[in-house]
Enzyme design. Structure first.
Site, mmCIF file in Angstrom:
data_model
loop_
_atom_site.group_PDB
_atom_site.id
_atom_site.type_symbol
_atom_site.label_atom_id
_atom_site.label_comp_id
_atom_site.label_asym_id
_atom_site.label_seq_id
_atom_site.Cartn_x
_atom_site.Cartn_y
_atom_site.Cartn_z
ATOM 1 N N ARG A 131 0.866 -1.383 -0.149
ATOM 2 C CA ARG A 131 0.028 0.019 0.007
ATOM 3 C C ARG A 131 0.695 1.245 0.064
ATOM 4 O O ARG A 131 0.269 2.385 -0.075
ATOM 5 C CB ARG A 131 -0.889 0.039 1.124
ATOM 6 C CG ARG A 131 -0.262 0.167 2.565
ATOM 7 C CD ARG A 131 -1.208 0.152 3.972
ATOM 8 N NE ARG A 131 -0.307 -0.260 4.908
ATOM 9 C CZ ARG A 131 0.282 0.628 5.527
ATOM 10 N NH1 ARG A 131 0.404 2.143 5.023
ATOM 11 N NH2 ARG A 131 1.064 0.399 6.686
ATOM 12 N N TYR A 158 11.116 -3.077 5.173
ATOM 13 C CA TYR A 158 9.955 -3.033 5.816
ATOM 14 C C TYR A 158 8.875 -3.690 5.017
ATOM 15 O O TYR A 158 8.740 -3.720 3.917
ATOM 16 C CB TYR A 158 9.400 -1.456 5.676
ATOM 17 C CG TYR A 158 8.212 -1.190 6.350
ATOM 18 C CD1 TYR A 158 7.706 -1.716 7.401
ATOM 19 C CD2 TYR A 158 7.267 -0.002 6.044
ATOM 20 C CE1 TYR A 158 6.502 -1.758 8.412
ATOM 21 C CE2 TYR A 158 6.074 0.254 6.757
ATOM 22 C CZ TYR A 158 5.736 -0.700 8.065
ATOM 23 O OH TYR A 158 4.450 -0.207 8.771
ATOM 24 N N ASP A 258 8.552 6.409 15.752
ATOM 25 C CA ASP A 258 7.995 6.533 14.632
ATOM 26 C C ASP A 258 7.089 7.857 14.236
ATOM 27 O O ASP A 258 6.425 7.770 13.538
ATOM 28 C CB ASP A 258 6.944 5.161 14.321
ATOM 29 C CG ASP A 258 6.336 5.212 13.003
ATOM 30 O OD1 ASP A 258 7.289 5.314 12.053
ATOM 31 O OD2 ASP A 258 5.325 4.861 12.526
ATOM 32 N N ASN A 263 -0.067 7.525 8.537
ATOM 33 C CA ASN A 263 -1.178 6.310 8.246
ATOM 34 C C ASN A 263 -1.720 5.875 9.361
ATOM 35 O O ASN A 263 -2.328 4.694 9.503
ATOM 36 C CB ASN A 263 -0.538 5.389 7.118
ATOM 37 C CG ASN A 263 -0.066 5.842 5.964
ATOM 38 O OD1 ASN A 263 -0.849 6.574 5.344
ATOM 39 N ND2 ASN A 263 1.021 5.493 5.620
HETATM 40 C C1 0GY Z 1 6.450 3.790 9.315
HETATM 41 C C2 0GY Z 1 5.289 2.973 8.582
HETATM 42 C C3 0GY Z 1 4.586 3.354 7.840
HETATM 43 C C4 0GY Z 1 4.944 4.413 6.569
HETATM 44 C C5 0GY Z 1 5.926 4.741 6.324
HETATM 45 O O1 0GY Z 1 7.637 5.591 4.792
HETATM 46 C C6 0GY Z 1 6.467 5.485 5.146
HETATM 47 O O2 0GY Z 1 5.379 6.136 4.385
HETATM 48 O O3 0GY Z 1 7.006 4.030 6.847
HETATM 49 C C7 0GY Z 1 3.028 2.878 7.447
HETATM 50 O O4 0GY Z 1 2.255 3.244 6.890
HETATM 51 O O5 0GY Z 1 3.108 1.542 8.009
HETATM 52 O O6 0GY Z 1 7.288 3.037 9.678
HETATM 53 O O7 0GY Z 1 6.590 5.118 9.194
#
Ligand code: 0GY
Length: 305
Positions: A131, A158, A258, A263
């Site tokens: 996503r 991730y 974080d 989101n």
């Molecule tokens: C996090 C988690 C999210 C998003 C991102 O880089 C990002 O957009 O890492 C998530 O939406 O799960 O680690 O910040």
């Protein structure tokens, strides 16, 4: 006027985080946080999957000080794509108190990698959460990993727990230290001894170059925040998972807020209460020191560790 319209339903970061009751050890590192823009200065990437609120370096550094941390590791957020300017600007403005994890494409030159290194970047992030990003071929990622390994950088990955079997061979072939975001996003409604999390623990056990961030209880929890259950029991369903990882791999764990929590649905955490969660997962001063100081220093500031 903001140049970007936020994604509908977007939750902004907590405006007044409480002062944590848990005092983090001296020199503690918040090893997973982001900056968003500000969009007027550092535009969000055209290929982004969400448009966040602004969350700039000044707010991040103010939060660092309020929570009692000494340093930050700023991880490139997907809303900035492979344009690392906001990250670089924040690292440079930190006076040596922030290091970065960038997103790069195969087209990056050696000189550009050197410039990122000089700014404080020590890793690249590969994101497999569908996503959040479009697909990047694994051969491109492997080529990037091989190049950054020669700079002494690591790779942050991730992904979601269900995707680990499919990604296993790629991850285990990476030629450098590998840091997993948020324990590989376990489904915490499953037993900690169940097949899914056991596979993750096996991944770490078999591969001593793999580290994990024991972060994001607010993202993983189904039991919810303090407002629902009282502070002692906040995010309690995440505790056994994080404790298991810290107990077995105390020298390969990192922690981060974080912030600004991209989101999130449902609630925006009070960052002070997230800090108060730490002693539930790292109960002794020794574990806390490894998690918050010794481990991140070894990875991001080895010259001082
Ligand atoms: C996090 C988690 C999210 C998003 C991102 O880089 C990002 O957009 O890492 C998530 O939406 O799960 O680690 O910040």
């Amino acid at each position: 006027m903001t140049p970007f319209e936020k994604t509908p339903g977007w939750l902004d970061w907590h405006p007044r985080p409480s002062k944590p009751r848990f005092r983090v050890p001296e020199g503690a590192v918040d090893a997973h946080c982001h900056v968003f823009g500000p969009g007027a200065e550092f535009p969000f990437a055209p290929e982004r999957k969400y448009t966040p609120c602004d969350a700039g370096k000044e707010q991040l550094f103010a939060l660092r000080d309020r929570l009692g941390f000494a340093r930050n590791v700023i991880v490139q957020a997907t809303c900035h794509g492979a344009d690392n300017r906001a990250l670089v600007d924040a690292c440079q403005a930190s006076g040596g108190r922030a290091r970065g994890v960038a997103t790069v494409r195969r087209s990056i030159t050696d000189e550009e990698l050197q410039q990122l290194h000089a700014a404080g970047v020590r890793g690249v992030r590969f994101n497999f959460v569908k996503r959040l990003v479009d697909f990047t071929p694994k051969d491109e990622l492997m080529e990037i990993a091989a190049r950054v390994a020669t700079l002494g950088w690591h790779v942050v990955i991730y992904f979601e727990a269900a995707d680990l079997p499919e990604l296993w061979d790629f991850f285990t072939a990476l030629p450098t230290t590998v840091v997993v975001d948020h324990m590989g996003r376990p489904d915490v409604s499953q037993p900690v001894d169940g097949p899914e999390f056991s596979l993750f623990l096996q991944f770490m056990r078999q591969h001593p170059n793999v580290w994990s961030k024991v972060s994001c209880p607010e993202r993983l929890s189904l039991s919810g925040p303090p407002a629902l259950h009282g502070e002692q029991h906040a995010y309690r369903d995440v505790v056994p998972f994080a404790r298991r990882v810290i107990d077995e791999f105390p020298d390969r764990v990192l922690w981060g807020t974080d912030w600004p929590h991209p989101n999130l649905k449902g609630h925006m955490p009070d960052d002070g209460l997230l800090v108060d969660f730490i002693p539930h997962i790292a109960p002794t001063p020794e574990l806390q020191h490894r998690l918050l100081v010794a481990n991140p220093m070894r990875l991001y500031w080895p010259e001082e560790a």
